[in-house]
Design an enzyme around this catalytic site. Sequence first.
Site, mmCIF file in Angstrom:
data_model
loop_
_atom_site.group_PDB
_atom_site.id
_atom_site.type_symbol
_atom_site.label_atom_id
_atom_site.label_comp_id
_atom_site.label_asym_id
_atom_site.label_seq_id
_atom_site.Cartn_x
_atom_site.Cartn_y
_atom_site.Cartn_z
ATOM 1 N N THR A 100 23.234 -21.770 18.380
ATOM 2 C CA THR A 100 23.793 -22.147 19.153
ATOM 3 C C THR A 100 25.023 -23.826 17.980
ATOM 4 O O THR A 100 24.067 -24.453 17.521
ATOM 5 C CB THR A 100 23.601 -22.836 20.383
ATOM 6 N N HIS A 190 18.691 -29.879 19.083
ATOM 7 C CA HIS A 190 18.291 -29.491 18.602
ATOM 8 C C HIS A 190 18.755 -29.683 16.900
ATOM 9 O O HIS A 190 19.568 -30.690 16.635
ATOM 10 C CB HIS A 190 20.581 -28.766 18.302
ATOM 11 N N GLY A 191 17.751 -28.891 16.179
ATOM 12 C CA GLY A 191 17.863 -29.815 15.052
ATOM 13 C C GLY A 191 16.694 -30.155 15.313
ATOM 14 O O GLY A 191 15.904 -31.038 13.644
ATOM 15 N N GLY A 212 12.448 -27.107 19.518
ATOM 16 C CA GLY A 212 12.237 -25.776 19.088
ATOM 17 C C GLY A 212 11.636 -24.546 17.855
ATOM 18 O O GLY A 212 10.721 -24.849 17.281
HETATM 19 N N1 PXP Z 1 19.209 -27.291 23.272
HETATM 20 C C1 PXP Z 1 19.674 -26.328 22.909
HETATM 21 C C2 PXP Z 1 21.251 -25.951 23.820
HETATM 22 C C3 PXP Z 1 20.290 -24.882 22.033
HETATM 23 O O1 PXP Z 1 20.747 -24.007 22.353
HETATM 24 C C4 PXP Z 1 18.707 -25.430 21.039
HETATM 25 C C5 PXP Z 1 18.515 -24.026 20.486
HETATM 26 O O2 PXP Z 1 18.318 -23.143 21.089
HETATM 27 C C6 PXP Z 1 17.444 -25.511 21.550
HETATM 28 C C7 PXP Z 1 18.205 -27.970 22.105
HETATM 29 C C8 PXP Z 1 16.794 -26.673 20.419
HETATM 30 O O3 PXP Z 1 16.948 -26.387 18.694
HETATM 31 P P1 PXP Z 1 15.741 -25.880 17.599
HETATM 32 O O4 PXP Z 1 15.359 -25.214 17.395
HETATM 33 O O5 PXP Z 1 16.697 -26.555 16.892
HETATM 34 O O6 PXP Z 1 15.006 -26.822 17.867
#
Ligand code: PXP
Length: 240
Positions: A100, A190-191, A212
Amino acid sequence: MKLGVNIDHVATLRQARMGNDPDPLMAAPLALLGGADGITVHLREDRRHINDRDLRLLKETVPIELNLEMAATAEMLRIARHIKPDMATLVPEKRVELTTEGGLDLKRQRKKLQAAIKKLHDARIPVSLFINPDNTDVETSKEMGADMVEIHTGRYADAKTPKAREREFRRVLLAVEHGLESGITVNAGHGLNYHNVKPVAAIDGIRGLYIGHSIVSRAVLVGLERAVMEMKALISEVAL
Ligand code: PXP
């Protein structure tokens, strides 16, 4: 602060061979044992990692919060309303992206997103909007009836210099503060990884972090030594 563990990339590894291993259904209880407060999966249009079977069985077996990340499409709304995850996070989705890429475009997609929020609410599913760290987007999310926002921390995580990281961190901080003042529940994600998570986790008032890729990546490495030892032991039992 809650930790929602995104197990999409366990399924990515499975899809590399189009087989059964590793099964994200086995990853969920292990994440729970590690202290996860929730499990997140993103059912993408192209089913590149999580598939419909995973989502259905996770809903039956996960005893903690199941968060479904989804695009606001008719297909995904139908699936979400049928499965009834504990919450849904609306995300933008482009077919060719690796992950994303940015938050939702609330200006251009307001009508569509508002209709999606209503459909999910009709099925009693709380809704979070994945947005950029921007005060206007925080306010608009509240106006649109979202229960929560998830502030995109990707630009903070990807910043190449300390100065850029500081600038992006301030954006996240201000968006969180603005969300709390506006009376909306605020998450972030995210990240985030083992090196950059602490400053974000230290922000007061964030309900939860959604992480994730870094956790699944670390699991591969911290588990590799044991996995090799187990294979070596099996071979040694019968080989000369
Ligand atoms: N939050 C959202 C809305 C996402 O789309 C993602 C990736 O799927 C994550 C969190 C987790 O991101 P990361 O895999 O970089 O930790």
